[in-house]
Design a protein around this motif. Structure first.
Motif, PDB file in Angstrom:
ATOM      1  N   GLU A 344       0.856  -1.188   0.000  1.00 37.98           N
ATOM      2  CA  GLU A 344       0.000   0.000   0.000  1.00 37.98           C
ATOM      3  C   GLU A 344       0.890   1.236   0.000  1.00 37.98           C
ATOM      4  N   VAL A 345       0.707   2.095  -1.015  1.00 39.66           N
ATOM      5  CA  VAL A 345       1.510   3.307  -1.165  1.00 39.66           C
ATOM      6  C   VAL A 345       0.641   4.504  -0.806  1.00 39.66           C
ATOM      7  N   LEU A 346       1.097   5.269   0.155  1.00 40.18           N
ATOM      8  CA  LEU A 346       0.365   6.443   0.615  1.00 40.18           C
ATOM      9  C   LEU A 346       1.255   7.673   0.478  1.00 40.18           C
ATOM     10  N   LEU A 347       0.739   8.694  -0.226  1.00 42.75           N
ATOM     11  CA  LEU A 347       1.462   9.967  -0.364  1.00 42.75           C
ATOM     12  C   LEU A 347       1.171  10.808   0.874  1.00 42.75           C
ATOM     13  N   THR A 348       2.133  10.843   1.767  1.00 43.56           N
ATOM     14  CA  THR A 348       1.939  11.609   2.997  1.00 43.56           C
ATOM     15  C   THR A 348       1.960  13.108   2.734  1.00 43.56           C
ATOM     16  N   SER A 349       2.926  13.571   1.943  1.00 39.38           N
ATOM     17  CA  SER A 349       3.039  14.995   1.614  1.00 39.38           C
ATOM     18  C   SER A 349       3.611  15.119   0.216  1.00 39.38           C
ATOM     19  N   VAL A 350       3.076  16.070  -0.539  1.00 35.08           N
ATOM     20  CA  VAL A 350       3.591  16.391  -1.869  1.00 35.08           C
ATOM     21  C   VAL A 350       3.768  17.902  -1.929  1.00 35.08           C
ATOM     22  N   PHE A 351       4.977  18.326  -2.236  1.00 38.68           N
ATOM     23  CA  PHE A 351       5.288  19.752  -2.301  1.00 38.68           C
ATOM     24  C   PHE A 351       5.350  20.163  -3.777  1.00 38.68           C
ATOM     25  N   SER A 352       4.244  20.671  -4.270  1.00 43.23           N
ATOM     26  CA  SER A 352       4.150  21.063  -5.676  1.00 43.23           C
ATOM     27  C   SER A 352       3.442  22.408  -5.745  1.00 43.23           C
ATOM     28  N   PRO A 353       3.898  23.346  -6.611  1.00 40.60           N
ATOM     29  CA  PRO A 353       4.971  23.194  -7.601  1.00 40.60           C
ATOM     30  C   PRO A 353       6.357  23.350  -6.977  1.00 40.60           C
ATOM     31  N   VAL A 354       7.344  22.842  -7.703  1.00 36.17           N
ATOM     32  CA  VAL A 354       8.740  22.922  -7.283  1.00 36.17           C
ATOM     33  C   VAL A 354       9.437  23.961  -8.157  1.00 36.17           C
ATOM     34  N   PRO A 355      10.127  24.947  -7.586  1.00 37.78           N
ATOM     35  CA  PRO A 355      10.855  25.926  -8.424  1.00 37.78           C
ATOM     36  C   PRO A 355      11.909  25.229  -9.262  1.00 37.78           C
ATOM     37  N   GLU A 356      12.054  25.691 -10.489  1.00 40.74           N
ATOM     38  CA  GLU A 356      13.008  25.036 -11.378  1.00 40.74           C
ATOM     39  C   GLU A 356      14.460  25.253 -10.942  1.00 40.74           C
ATOM     40  N   ASP A 357      14.705  26.165 -10.020  1.00 36.73           N
ATOM     41  CA  ASP A 357      16.070  26.350  -9.526  1.00 36.73           C
ATOM     42  C   ASP A 357      16.295  25.640  -8.190  1.00 36.73           C
ATOM     43  N   ALA A 358      15.392  24.691  -7.863  1.00 39.71           N
ATOM     44  CA  ALA A 358      15.564  23.944  -6.616  1.00 39.71           C
ATOM     45  C   ALA A 358      16.854  23.134  -6.678  1.00 39.71           C
ATOM     46  N   PRO A 359      17.691  23.203  -5.638  1.00 39.25           N
ATOM     47  CA  PRO A 359      18.970  22.468  -5.671  1.00 39.25           C
ATOM     48  C   PRO A 359      18.733  20.974  -5.553  1.00 39.25           C
ATOM     49  N   PRO A 360      19.692  20.159  -6.013  1.00 36.78           N
ATOM     50  CA  PRO A 360      19.581  18.700  -5.840  1.00 36.78           C
ATOM     51  C   PRO A 360      19.479  18.353  -4.363  1.00 36.78           C
ATOM     52  N   GLY A 361      18.631  17.376  -4.076  1.00 40.45           N
ATOM     53  CA  GLY A 361      18.399  16.984  -2.698  1.00 40.45           C
ATOM     54  C   GLY A 361      17.191  17.629  -2.066  1.00 40.45           C
ATOM     55  N   THR A 362      16.449  18.436  -2.803  1.00 37.12           N
ATOM     56  CA  THR A 362      15.240  19.060  -2.272  1.00 37.12           C
ATOM     57  C   THR A 362      14.130  18.020  -2.150  1.00 37.12           C
ATOM     58  N   VAL A 363      13.486  17.947  -0.982  1.00 33.67           N
ATOM     59  CA  VAL A 363      12.406  16.992  -0.753  1.00 33.67           C
ATOM     60  C   VAL A 363      11.144  17.489  -1.450  1.00 33.67           C
ATOM     61  N   VAL A 364      10.580  16.659  -2.314  1.00 35.71           N
ATOM     62  CA  VAL A 364       9.360  17.043  -3.037  1.00 35.71           C
ATOM     63  C   VAL A 364       8.160  16.189  -2.639  1.00 35.71           C
ATOM     64  N   ALA A 365       8.392  15.039  -1.982  1.00 30.86           N
ATOM     65  CA  ALA A 365       7.271  14.202  -1.563  1.00 30.86           C
ATOM     66  C   ALA A 365       7.743  13.252  -0.464  1.00 30.86           C
ATOM     67  N   LEU A 366       6.802  12.883   0.419  1.00 34.63           N
ATOM     68  CA  LEU A 366       7.035  11.898   1.473  1.00 34.63           C
ATOM     69  C   LEU A 366       6.068  10.749   1.249  1.00 34.63           C
ATOM     70  N   ILE A 367       6.619   9.526   1.132  1.00 33.50           N
ATOM     71  CA  ILE A 367       5.842   8.362   0.726  1.00 33.50           C
ATOM     72  C   ILE A 367       5.898   7.323   1.840  1.00 33.50           C
ATOM     73  N   SER A 368       4.728   6.734   2.156  1.00 32.13           N
ATOM     74  CA  SER A 368       4.639   5.652   3.130  1.00 32.13           C
ATOM     75  C   SER A 368       4.223   4.380   2.408  1.00 32.13           C
TER      76      SER A 368
END
Length: 807
Positions: A344-368
């Motif tokens: 069972e896949v649950l999207l706990t948090s989704v951070f959208s939209p993401v700025p195109e200049d977001a550095p590598p390693g930016t958290v965009v979603a938390l999945i359970s």
């Protein structure tokens, strides 16, 4: 009770202390709460246990991750109080499990933290023991021996521990005692032990009361009635082949499938040897899952099994012969787990939209990710499909983070559909796919781009001032204000005048306008630097060079450099000897044109009739066509026409006087004569011009007179009536008309009178004169054109006598 409340309070305090200790070690918090607590009952203060103040609660968005248990508890986002949100029934949640724990996840943002909350549900004695059958009917032969054992269906109590079933009691009687046994799963069941021989003749039946007791406070009981019928003697009871039957089946076994076969035999014959099988003691869940054939003793499945629902089933089988003798055996059925549950896949948090200049390693979603299976089948892995600038990292307790793993470019990919796959480790493995739609927001990372690396503009000279000469176009792939472009001119290579006096640009459209008319002869090209800037913050810009080339037009006539005329405009003289042969170079006409290209190609032409001389078409050299003869004229006048090659062509002319003479004394008389002729010719031209002007004036005067006559003919009712002086004398002194009938060799005469006052502009009436027929010439006094009419004072009356010839 007060003692029970104090015990609960001590347990909560111990749980809080333990939760704080665990929070320091592993970020897990333990609470304990009795079941059936009222809604809103306080469990603990989550903010205090996490070490947060009230200001951080709203800022960090404290919330419970949504799962199957989220309805039972809720948290106050302002104060962090953890309280009961719905009725908690421990038996419905955990069944007979000795430990009932609800697991929650609490998420804090900024920074992102996940805390694991475990809540132990404490059992209370809210269920009384209950027998499966309220009435238990037994048939016991009178020949049953002392010490015979008769298992009874036990009572079930969904509570656990001391609150569950603890003991049985039997109503007082002289034939039977009660014994209690315990199964491997901890359930207790009663045994009826015969203590005295039965006598059917004295008593046909017995009625006993069986009571089940739990250990809770207060004590709760359940009751079943035992009805014993005493039958005739049957001295051989059935005997099972095994005391305990065991079987293991997969949870995927379809319904109506064979499980096991129980077998009992009886040494009697006839009716007493006929055995029937039945469940003597079976849990309600097991009865729903399994079926027993009463004749064959075959146990089969009634419906699908689920390892996650129950891992094993224990039941008692009764074999009864025709004489009523019984035998019992225990059956244990174990359920084998299979990989039948997908993760069972649950999207706990989704951070959208993401700025195109977001550095590598930016958290965009938390999945359970959760899997209900056990063992390897319950272990999961999570990965992402496709080659995308994202990656998945495991966090803790089946949590995964979706991170950026490379640069993002909204202009190339404005949206990502990320497919996350969760796979367990079972055989075969099962997978679940979840698609995350992620929008990329724009930042101003693209400067305006021109369509060309440089522009060349060609403008014909003499262009109208203010006309557009070119339009520059730049594009910006960004969005909104980041793509709104404005244009401006930075500089140019023009130093004579301000740049604004040459060109201007429309800041919105990029159209370049000429602010003046360009002259190719003044400058032929210039360049400007144009800047395109977007509306981002900070703005980005780009520059480009625009070279403007002025195209020549034929707007300059040729100019003769040689021979130059004298100051008074007279032509020059060239002398050539009498002995000049054919082809003798007399002189050369030199001319230039300020234009360029074809417009500056000059040709020379002789406008007079062919003479003794020729001129080179392109060289301008004047040569003799033949040798001079004595009969030829000594003096020659040549008019040379110089033309360019434009369209239409422009020209200039020069006049040459050529004289044959050996020396200057011979040529002087001809030169003097030419000067006199030139003066005489000039006077004649002046006379002709004056005469031409007079003729034009007379023509206009005559035309005006004709118009006046025609107008008077249309307005006068009596064109040929005699002149009535009284009609006009009554008009007053403003219209004083001196007239004379005169004598004209014409059919009629008219007189025009004007106002006597200089400030009046009215015309007097046109008065018809008396018709006369005479050939007498007009005298100075009668004609109306005498000195009195023409030379009088302009402020006095004007009188004009016009004679018109009849038609």
């Amino acid at each position: 009770s007060e003692n029970q409340g104090a015990a609960v309070q001590r347990q909560v305090q111990l749980a809080l202390f333990f939760s704080l200790f665990c929070l320091v070690l592993s970020e897990e918090i333990w609470y304990s709460v009795p079941e059936e607590r009222e809604k809103g009952s306080h469990v603990g203060n989550l903010a205090k246990d996490l070490g947060l103040n009230k200001k951080d609660l709203l800022k960090r968005k404290l919330r419970i991750v949504s799962n199957a248990n989220a309805q039972f508890l809720r948290v106050n986002e302002e104060h962090g109080d953890f309280c009961v949100g719905d009725r908690i029934d421990r038996e419905a949640m955990c069944g007979k499990s000795p430990h009932c724990v609800l697991n929650f996840e609490v998420v804090l943002e900024n920074p992102l933290n996940v805390f694991h909350i475990s809540i132990t549900i404490e059992d209370i004695n809210d269920n009384a023991p209950q027998f499966v059958k309220d009435n238990i009917r037994l048939e016991i032969s009178e020949s049953s021996l002392t010490g015979a054992i008769f298992p009874l269906e036990g009572a079930e109590d969904p509570d656990v521990g001391r609150n569950s079933l603890q003991n049985y009691q039997l109503s007082p009687n002289k034939y039977f005692d009660l014994d209690t046994k315990e199964n491997a799963d901890g359930n207790k069941y009663p045994l009826l032990v015969q203590s005295k021989s039965l006598d059917r003749e004295s008593e046909l039946s017995l009625h006993l009361v069986l009571i089940g007791l739990d250990g809770g406070e207060p004590l709760k009981t359940g009751t079943a009635h035992i009805w014993i019928s005493i039958t005739d003697a049957n001295d051989n009871a059935p005997v099972f082949t095994q005391e305990v039957y065991k079987s293991s089946i997969k949870e995927s076994t379809p319904k109506e499938s064979f499980v096991l076969h129980v077998k009992a035999s009886d040494a009697d014959e006839g009716l007493y040897a006929q055995i029937t099988y039945s469940f003597s003691s079976i849990p309600a869940k097991a009865k729903q899952k399994f079926n027993l054939d009463p004749e064959s003793g075959v146990i089969s499945t009634r419906e699908a099994l689920d390892y996650e629902d129950s891992r094993s089933y224990i039941m008692l089988i009764e074999a009864k012969d025709g004489g009523g003798l019984l035998a019992h055996s225990k059956v244990e059925i174990n359920i084998l787990d299979e990989n039948d549950n997908t993760p069972e896949v649950l999207l706990t948090s989704v951070f959208s939209p993401v700025p195109e200049d977001a550095p590598p390693g930016t958290v965009v979603a938390l999945i359970s990710v959760n899997d209900r299976d056990e063992g390897e089948s319950g272990k999961t892995t999570c990965y992402m499909q496709g080659h995308l600038p994202f990656k998945i990292l495991s966090s803790s307790n089946n949590y995964y983070k979706l991170l950026t793993d490379g640069p993002l470019d909204r202009e190339k990919t404005p949206e990502y559909n990320i497919t996350v796959t969760a796979t367990d480790k079972g055989t075969p493995s099962l997978s679940t796919h979840k698609t995350i739609s992620l929008q990329i927001s724009d930042v101003n990372d693209n400067p305006p781009a021109f369509e060309e690396s440089a522009y060349s503009v060609f403008v014909p000279e003499n262009n109208p001032s203010g006309a557009s000469i070119f339009t520059i176009k730049a594009s910006d792939p960004d969005l909104g204000s980041n793509s709104r472009i404005t244009y401006s001119i930075l500089n140019s290579n023009l130093d004579e005048l301000p740049l604004s006096s040459y060109v201007s640009i429309n800041s919105e459209t990029g159209t370049i306008y000429a602010q003046r008319s360009f002259d190719y002869e003044q400058f032929r090209e210039f360049q400007i630097q144009v800047k395109a800037q977007d509306g981002g913050s900070p703005p980005l810009s780009n520059n480009i060079t625009v070279r403007v080339f002025i195209l020549d037009q034929n707007d300059n006539s040729p100019r003769v450099l040689y021979p130059l005329p004298d100051v008074d405009g007279s032509a020059l003289f060239e002398m050539l000897p009498w002995s000049a042969e054919a082809g003798y170079l007399v002189t050369k006409v030199v001319a230039v044109d300020a234009d360029s290209g074809h417009n500056a190609w000059i040709s020379y032409h002789q406008t007079t009739e062919p003479t003794l001389f020729t001129i080179g078409l392109h060289s301008g050299e004047i040569r003799t066509a033949q040798a001079f003869a004595k009969r030829d004229v000594v003096k020659h006048r040549l008019i040379i026409l110089v033309k360019d090659n434009g369209s239409p062509p422009l020209s200039a002319s020069v006049t040459l006087n050529l004289v044959f003479a050996e020396n200057f004394q011979e040529a002087l008389p001809e030169m003097t004569k030419t000067q006199v002729d030139s003066d005489s010719q000039s006077d004649m031209n002046t006379i002709l011009i004056i005469a031409l002007v007079l003729v034009c004036v007379l023509f206009l005067f005559t035309a005006l007179t004709v118009l006046i006559v025609k107008y008077q003919r249309r307005t006068s009712p009596a064109a040929f009536a005699s002149y009535n002086t009284e009609m006009y004398s009554s008009l007053g002194p403003r219209f004083s008309c001196n007239y004379s009938n005169g004598t004209l060799a014409l059919p009629c005469a008219y007189e025009v009178c004007l106002s006597s006052k200089s400030n009046q502009n009215e015309f007097a009436f046109v008065k018809p004169s008396q018709l006369v027929a005479t050939d007498t010439a007009i005298t100075a006094d009668d004609s109306g054109i005498g000195s009195e009419s023409l030379s009088g004072n302009l402020s006095s009356d004007y009188k004009m006598q016009v004679s018109i010839t009849g038609i």
